[in-house]
Design a protein around this motif. Structure first.
Motif, PDB file in Angstrom:
ATOM      1  N   LYS A  75       0.828  -1.206   0.000  1.00 58.84           N
ATOM      2  CA  LYS A  75       0.000   0.000   0.000  1.00 58.84           C
ATOM      3  C   LYS A  75       0.862   1.256   0.000  1.00 58.84           C
ATOM      4  O   LYS A  75       0.529   2.247  -0.638  1.00 58.84           O
ATOM      5  CB  LYS A  75      -0.927   0.016   1.213  1.00 58.84           C
ATOM      6  N   ARG A  76       1.949   1.210   0.739  1.00 60.56           N
ATOM      7  CA  ARG A  76       2.788   2.406   0.883  1.00 60.56           C
ATOM      8  C   ARG A  76       3.905   2.497  -0.149  1.00 60.56           C
ATOM      9  O   ARG A  76       4.387   3.584  -0.425  1.00 60.56           O
ATOM     10  CB  ARG A  76       3.366   2.451   2.287  1.00 60.56           C
ATOM     11  N   LEU A  77       4.336   1.356  -0.665  1.00 59.56           N
ATOM     12  CA  LEU A  77       5.394   1.318  -1.675  1.00 59.56           C
ATOM     13  C   LEU A  77       4.907   0.489  -2.864  1.00 59.56           C
ATOM     14  O   LEU A  77       5.118  -0.715  -2.908  1.00 59.56           O
ATOM     15  CB  LEU A  77       6.675   0.685  -1.113  1.00 59.56           C
ATOM     16  N   PRO A  78       4.250   1.130  -3.821  1.00 60.46           N
ATOM     17  CA  PRO A  78       3.752   0.363  -4.971  1.00 60.46           C
ATOM     18  C   PRO A  78       4.870  -0.465  -5.603  1.00 60.46           C
ATOM     19  O   PRO A  78       6.002  -0.022  -5.708  1.00 60.46           O
ATOM     20  CB  PRO A  78       3.262   1.458  -5.926  1.00 60.46           C
ATOM     21  N   ASP A  79       4.534  -1.652  -5.994  1.00 60.86           N
ATOM     22  CA  ASP A  79       5.485  -2.595  -6.594  1.00 60.86           C
ATOM     23  C   ASP A  79       6.640  -2.945  -5.659  1.00 60.86           C
ATOM     24  O   ASP A  79       7.662  -3.454  -6.100  1.00 60.86           O
ATOM     25  CB  ASP A  79       6.051  -2.054  -7.908  1.00 60.86           C
ATOM     26  N   LEU A  80       6.482  -2.625  -4.390  1.00 56.45           N
ATOM     27  CA  LEU A  80       7.532  -2.877  -3.397  1.00 56.45           C
ATOM     28  C   LEU A  80       8.897  -2.392  -3.892  1.00 56.45           C
ATOM     29  O   LEU A  80       9.910  -3.071  -3.749  1.00 56.45           O
ATOM     30  CB  LEU A  80       7.597  -4.360  -3.041  1.00 56.45           C
ATOM     31  N   SER A  81       8.906  -1.213  -4.453  1.00 54.10           N
ATOM     32  CA  SER A  81      10.161  -0.696  -4.989  1.00 54.10           C
ATOM     33  C   SER A  81      10.679   0.472  -4.153  1.00 54.10           C
ATOM     34  O   SER A  81       9.912   1.277  -3.650  1.00 54.10           O
ATOM     35  CB  SER A  81       9.977  -0.255  -6.445  1.00 54.10           C
ATOM     36  N   SER A  87      11.476   7.044  -0.767  1.00 47.53           N
ATOM     37  CA  SER A  87      10.868   5.723  -0.616  1.00 47.53           C
ATOM     38  C   SER A  87      11.542   4.930   0.504  1.00 47.53           C
ATOM     39  O   SER A  87      10.895   4.141   1.186  1.00 47.53           O
ATOM     40  CB  SER A  87      10.871   4.945  -1.925  1.00 47.53           C
ATOM     41  N   LEU A  88      12.823   5.177   0.733  1.00 49.99           N
ATOM     42  CA  LEU A  88      13.500   4.532   1.862  1.00 49.99           C
ATOM     43  C   LEU A  88      12.918   5.052   3.182  1.00 49.99           C
ATOM     44  O   LEU A  88      12.680   4.275   4.110  1.00 49.99           O
ATOM     45  CB  LEU A  88      15.009   4.784   1.798  1.00 49.99           C
ATOM     46  N   ARG A  89      12.647   6.358   3.241  1.00 45.63           N
ATOM     47  CA  ARG A  89      11.997   6.945   4.423  1.00 45.63           C
ATOM     48  C   ARG A  89      10.618   6.299   4.629  1.00 45.63           C
ATOM     49  O   ARG A  89      10.254   5.957   5.758  1.00 45.63           O
ATOM     50  CB  ARG A  89      11.857   8.450   4.280  1.00 45.63           C
ATOM     51  N   THR A  90       9.873   6.125   3.541  1.00 47.07           N
ATOM     52  CA  THR A  90       8.551   5.501   3.630  1.00 47.07           C
ATOM     53  C   THR A  90       8.661   4.076   4.166  1.00 47.07           C
ATOM     54  O   THR A  90       7.862   3.654   5.001  1.00 47.07           O
ATOM     55  CB  THR A  90       7.862   5.494   2.248  1.00 47.07           C
ATOM     56  N   LEU A  91       9.656   3.350   3.711  1.00 41.23           N
ATOM     57  CA  LEU A  91       9.874   1.986   4.197  1.00 41.23           C
ATOM     58  C   LEU A  91      10.144   1.990   5.701  1.00 41.23           C
ATOM     59  O   LEU A  91       9.535   1.227   6.457  1.00 41.23           O
ATOM     60  CB  LEU A  91      11.042   1.336   3.455  1.00 41.23           C
ATOM     61  N   ILE A  92      11.042   2.849   6.138  1.00 41.99           N
ATOM     62  CA  ILE A  92      11.382   2.920   7.567  1.00 41.99           C
ATOM     63  C   ILE A  92      10.149   3.322   8.378  1.00 41.99           C
ATOM     64  O   ILE A  92       9.842   2.709   9.405  1.00 41.99           O
ATOM     65  CB  ILE A  92      12.550   3.893   7.801  1.00 41.99           C
ATOM     66  N   GLN A  93       9.426   4.328   7.917  1.00 47.32           N
ATOM     67  CA  GLN A  93       8.206   4.782   8.594  1.00 47.32           C
ATOM     68  C   GLN A  93       7.191   3.649   8.692  1.00 47.32           C
ATOM     69  O   GLN A  93       6.557   3.460   9.728  1.00 47.32           O
ATOM     70  CB  GLN A  93       7.596   5.963   7.830  1.00 47.32           C
ATOM     71  N   THR A  94       7.063   2.868   7.640  1.00 47.98           N
ATOM     72  CA  THR A  94       6.111   1.758   7.621  1.00 47.98           C
ATOM     73  C   THR A  94       6.470   0.709   8.665  1.00 47.98           C
ATOM     74  O   THR A  94       5.595   0.197   9.369  1.00 47.98           O
ATOM     75  CB  THR A  94       6.061   1.121   6.215  1.00 47.98           C
ATOM     76  N   VAL A  95       7.734   0.402   8.782  1.00 43.94           N
ATOM     77  CA  VAL A  95       8.171  -0.576   9.785  1.00 43.94           C
ATOM     78  C   VAL A  95       7.832  -0.074  11.185  1.00 43.94           C
ATOM     79  O   VAL A  95       7.272  -0.815  12.004  1.00 43.94           O
ATOM     80  CB  VAL A  95       9.679  -0.880   9.649  1.00 43.94           C
TER      81      VAL A  95
END
Length: 193
Positions: A75-81, A87-95
């Motif tokens: 949901k937060r990173l389309p195509d898990l890319s 996008s790295l910030r989004t990944l960290i925030q999601t975790v």
């Protein structure tokens, strides 16, 4: 006989088992008290069908956690890319966000499953970072270095999020995410030159 995870019937059965588990959780049962028989009965399948798909309840729970985490990531990173620092910030925030929400749903009796869930999440994070680094690495480094970087970075992100989620009142999530991002960016530098 092992099941083919790509078979549509297998996918439907697994989805039915996952959905049944979620319904049982929503009835305010804790994870510990939900048995394989409860899940199978709710899914209108027999125990043998459950065991054809999962070795045991722990394998089921690991799969469930990985799927929940993957769903949020998609949901937060389309195509898990991961394509840039945003996008790295989004990944960290999601975790961080996922762990805080997850802890709210654990009952005291469910704490025994916490390491299982954490390992499942860390594996997903590692696989995502490894895929990204293999695709994006510009530096002349070995595959072993790329794998080591993905391992260290995934544990750095995940370990920070776990520690913070245990006492989030000490710092805001935004402050933690920014600090972790800076450290992660420095850790990625050798393979992302």
């Amino acid at each position: 006989m092992p099941v083919n995870p790509d078979d549509p019937r297998v996918k439907r059965t697994r989805q039915l088992l996952m959905q049944s588990f979620m319904e049982l959780l929503e009835q305010k049962k804790n994870i510990y008290s939900i048995s394989v028989q409860d899940i199978a009965t709710r899914a209108t399948v027999n125990r043998a069908t459950f065991y054809a798909h999962f070795e045991d309840k722990f394998a089921f729970l690991e799969c469930w956690m990985r799927e929940k985490f993957q769903t949020i990531l998609k949901k937060r990173l389309p195509d898990l890319s991961i394509s840039d620092m945003g996008s790295l910030r989004t990944l960290i925030q999601t975790v961080f966000d996922f762990l805080v929400r997850f802890r709210q749903y654990l009952n005291p009796g469910d704490r025994q499953f916490e390491p299982l869930f954490e390992i499942a999440m860390q594996k997903e994070l590692y696989q995502l970072l490894l895929k990204w680094l293999r695709e994006e690495s510009n530096a002349p480094v070995s595959q072993e270095m790329v794998e080591a970087t993905a391992l260290v970075v995934s544990w750095g992100i995940f370990g920070s999020a776990v520690q913070w989620s245990r006492s989030p009142q000490n710092r805001t999530v935004e402050a933690m995410v920014e600090d972790v991002l800076k450290v992660v960016a420095a850790g990625l530098a050798p393979v992302m030159i």
